[in-house]
Design an enzyme around this catalytic site. Structure first.
Site, short mmCIF file in Angstrom:
data_model
loop_
_atom_site.label_atom_id
_atom_site.label_comp_id
_atom_site.label_asym_id
_atom_site.label_seq_id
_atom_site.Cartn_x
_atom_site.Cartn_y
_atom_site.Cartn_z
N GLU A 118 0.84 -1.19 0.00
CA GLU A 118 0.00 0.00 0.00
C GLU A 118 0.87 1.25 0.00
O GLU A 118 2.09 1.16 0.09
CB GLU A 118 -0.94 -0.01 1.21
CG GLU A 118 -1.96 -1.14 1.16
CD GLU A 118 -2.90 -1.16 2.34
OE1 GLU A 118 -3.90 -1.90 2.27
OE2 GLU A 118 -2.65 -0.45 3.33
N HIS A 243 -8.86 10.05 3.79
CA HIS A 243 -8.61 8.92 2.90
C HIS A 243 -8.89 9.39 1.47
O HIS A 243 -9.94 9.98 1.21
CB HIS A 243 -9.50 7.74 3.25
CG HIS A 243 -9.05 6.45 2.62
ND1 HIS A 243 -9.17 6.21 1.26
CD2 HIS A 243 -8.47 5.34 3.14
CE1 HIS A 243 -8.70 5.01 0.99
NE2 HIS A 243 -8.25 4.47 2.11
N ARG A 289 -0.90 9.13 1.82
CA ARG A 289 -2.29 9.54 1.67
C ARG A 289 -2.49 11.06 1.62
O ARG A 289 -3.38 11.54 0.92
CB ARG A 289 -3.12 8.95 2.82
CG ARG A 289 -3.35 7.46 2.67
CD ARG A 289 -4.09 6.90 3.86
NE ARG A 289 -4.42 5.49 3.63
CZ ARG A 289 -4.99 4.72 4.55
NH1 ARG A 289 -5.26 5.21 5.74
NH2 ARG A 289 -5.26 3.46 4.28
N HIS A 350 -10.87 10.45 7.67
CA HIS A 350 -10.68 9.02 7.85
C HIS A 350 -9.99 8.62 9.15
O HIS A 350 -10.36 7.63 9.77
CB HIS A 350 -9.86 8.49 6.67
CG HIS A 350 -9.60 7.02 6.69
ND1 HIS A 350 -10.61 6.08 6.71
CD2 HIS A 350 -8.44 6.32 6.69
CE1 HIS A 350 -10.08 4.87 6.72
NE2 HIS A 350 -8.77 4.98 6.73
N ARG A 385 -0.46 9.31 8.94
CA ARG A 385 -0.44 7.86 9.17
C ARG A 385 -0.16 7.11 7.88
O ARG A 385 -0.81 7.36 6.86
CB ARG A 385 -1.78 7.39 9.74
CG ARG A 385 -1.84 5.88 9.95
CD ARG A 385 -3.16 5.48 10.59
NE ARG A 385 -4.27 5.56 9.67
CZ ARG A 385 -4.71 4.55 8.89
NH1 ARG A 385 -4.07 3.39 8.92
NH2 ARG A 385 -5.74 4.71 8.12
#
Length: 542
Positions: A118, A243, A289, A350, A385
């Site tokens: 990811e 997100h 992100r 998110h 994060r």
């Protein structure tokens, strides 16, 4: 009604239930859930859990990737602490019965689980259960907790406040500490006392402070607000992760399209059908992100569209369906075939990267009050994060809290005698519409003024509105019997104030906090820590 336990835990996600299972062989534990046990954010986690699980990866690589994603604000000690315990945490879930996806063939070291990649990760290190990892983890933890004789589950019980010394019948003999929770029983409408030797907040994040969010309705910052009112510091509340890819559809308000889809080759396309991420970052769709979310926001504003599109149609249909069965089925129910159609997506609030300030034993500033999971600030995430580090943190810090409680069990005092909740001066409200109107106003101006891009002017506007709402809500709270909606609104306005104040303190753009007024990084890095004015912070948390 009075309840007495060794430990009371607010929250039934991965963090809270992990702690409960470790404590239960030795202590009597109460676990509180605002709604049904599976109502928190854990079951909605799609992608998986990041951990170093195969020979070509390394602990240092995972640490380095996390530090890069955190934009210079991670606590390296915390990163190392969590990452080094990753494999142990995963193997603990496997031992409990979580069925992660197997690989077609074993890795070099014999590890035979399928790993995906990811955004921000330099290796395939995301272990998963199809595209519904959180659901698989939550199901297994629920089964284990429900079967344990030392754990009592209280569904539809909403924590009101941390019980501190000022709530005790007698002050003598007790240091300044937590003694449990006042809790609203939604089935009876009454507020009950849960006295405990130790208290754990595992209440999740605060993304519902925004108009658009991927989170379930329960993510209203309850633990953060309660800890703040009890006298605990909060840190880095300005870092709210959006997100990049939440499904954009009138019948799907909170459905995520997992980052793992981009890890398997999906690309983002704009209004003209062209792929746009490579012009924003050399890592393209696999950038962290914050970068992807800002790029999407920029494309939407530049071209005037309400959304962008995620495209995985170039991959084999059987591959897509087997890797993302839940997304496939859900989108199909809305008339979108992800094997042949582009998926409309937008960013949505998110994850709360900041939270209650804790140490590596999950201890807050208040003795015998612990915080774990998304409501806590460990320093792992820094200013952003990295994907799939959240469930890992829940598992590791849930165990850390339980370990500290067990190690000090012999020194814990018996539960204190707590004054019952006083409703003698309040009445039932005849103006519930005030709560719903304030809720909508709060979430709208937080989205407009304190969202993906902030400015000094927008933050000042938000602060004025927060102050007005806070005064109105506090007056309402003081005059009427509490309800679940009122408690959540009270907590949301507290969290909104903490977010705005933290954002105003940061005179730079870093990670998830972006402002054109200060577009560059400041020299050196610093955290934004807020201290309750009524408390002198002890030195027990560094």
């Amino acid at each position: 009604m009075k309840h007495i336990y060794d430990v009371v835990i607010a929250g039934t996600g991965a963090a809270g239930l992990t702690a409960a299972l470790k404590l239960a062989p030795h202590m009597k534990v109460a676990v509180l859930s605002k709604g049904p046990m599976s109502g928190g954010s854990t079951r909605w986690a799609q992608g998986g859990i990041a951990a170093v699980l195969e020979a070509t990866d390394s602990i240092q690589s995972h640490i380095d990737d996390t530090l890069v994603a955190g934009a210079g604000l991670c606590n390296e000690e915390a990163v190392r602490f969590v990452v080094e315990r990753g494999r142990e945490a995963i193997e603990g879930l496997i031992d409990l019965g979580v069925e992660f996806d197997r690989a077609n063939q074993a890795h070099e070291d014999g590890y035979d689980y399928h790993l995906t990649r990811e955004g921000g990760h330099s290796h395939r290190r995301i272990i998963h259960a199809a595209d519904a990892t959180g659901k698989a983890v939550q199901k297994t933890l629920n089964e284990q907790v429900l079967a344990h004789p030392n754990i009592d589950i209280y569904e539809y019980h909403v924590a009101v406040d941390v019980i501190t010394n000022r709530h005790l019948e007698k002050q003598g003999g007790y240091t300044d500490q937590a003694h449990g929770l006042y809790v609203l029983n939604l089935k009876t409408g009454g507020v009950e006392t849960f006295s405990a030797r130790s208290t754990i907040l595992a209440t999740g994040g605060a993304s519902r402070v925004y108009l658009y969010s991927s989170n379930p309705d329960a993510s209203t910052g309850d633990g953060i607000a309660m800890a703040w009112r009890a006298g605990c510091r909060v840190t880095n509340m300005e870092f709210n992760q959006f997100h990049p890819t939440c499904l954009y559809h009138p019948d799907a308000k909170t459905f995520l399209i997992t980052e793992a889809m981009r890890g398997e080759g999906a690309v983002l396309r704009g209004k003209d059908g062209e792929r746009f991420m490579p012009k924003y970052d050399e890592r393209a769709e696999l950038a962290p992100r914050d970068i992807v979310a800002r790029a999407i926001d920029s494309e939407m504003k530049r071209t005037g569209v309400d959304n962008v599109w995620l495209d995985i149609t170039h991959k084999d249909a059987d591959f897509v369906i087997s890797h993302f069965p839940n997304i496939y089925r859900y989108c199909q129910s809305l008339g979108i075939d992800i094997t042949s159609d582009l998926i409309p997506v937008v960013p949505a609030a998110h994850y709360t990267c900041g939270g209650i300030h804790i140490d590596m034993k999950s201890r807050t500033d208040l003795s015998q009050l612990y915080a774990i999971g998304e409501c806590a600030h460990t320093g792992l995430h820094g200013a952003n994060r990295m994907a799939s580090n959240s469930l890992l943190e829940c598992l590791v810090m849930g165990n850390a809290a339980a370990d500290d409680i067990l190690e000090n069990a012999a020194d814990l005092q018996a539960p204190a005698i707590v004054r019952p909740w006083d409703e003698s001066q309040v009445t039932d409200s005849d103006e519930e519409v005030v709560v719903s109107h304030n809720w909508k106003e709060l979430r709208r101006f937080m989205w407009d003024y304190v969202g993906i891009v902030r400015t000094d002017k927008r933050l000042a506007r938000a602060k004025r509105r927060v102050d007005l709402l806070a005064a109105e809500i506090q007056e309402y709270y003081g005059n009427f019997r509490v309800t679940a909606d009122l408690l959540e609104l009270r907590n949301l306005v507290t969290v909104a104030d903490l977010i705005v104040r933290s954002a105003q303190m940061r005179k730079e753009s870093r990670g998830l906090h972006y402002t054109p007024d200060y577009p560059e990084l400041a020299e050196g890095s610093y955290e934004t820590t807020l201290i309750p004015f009524s408390r002198t912070v002890s030195d027990r948390v560094a």
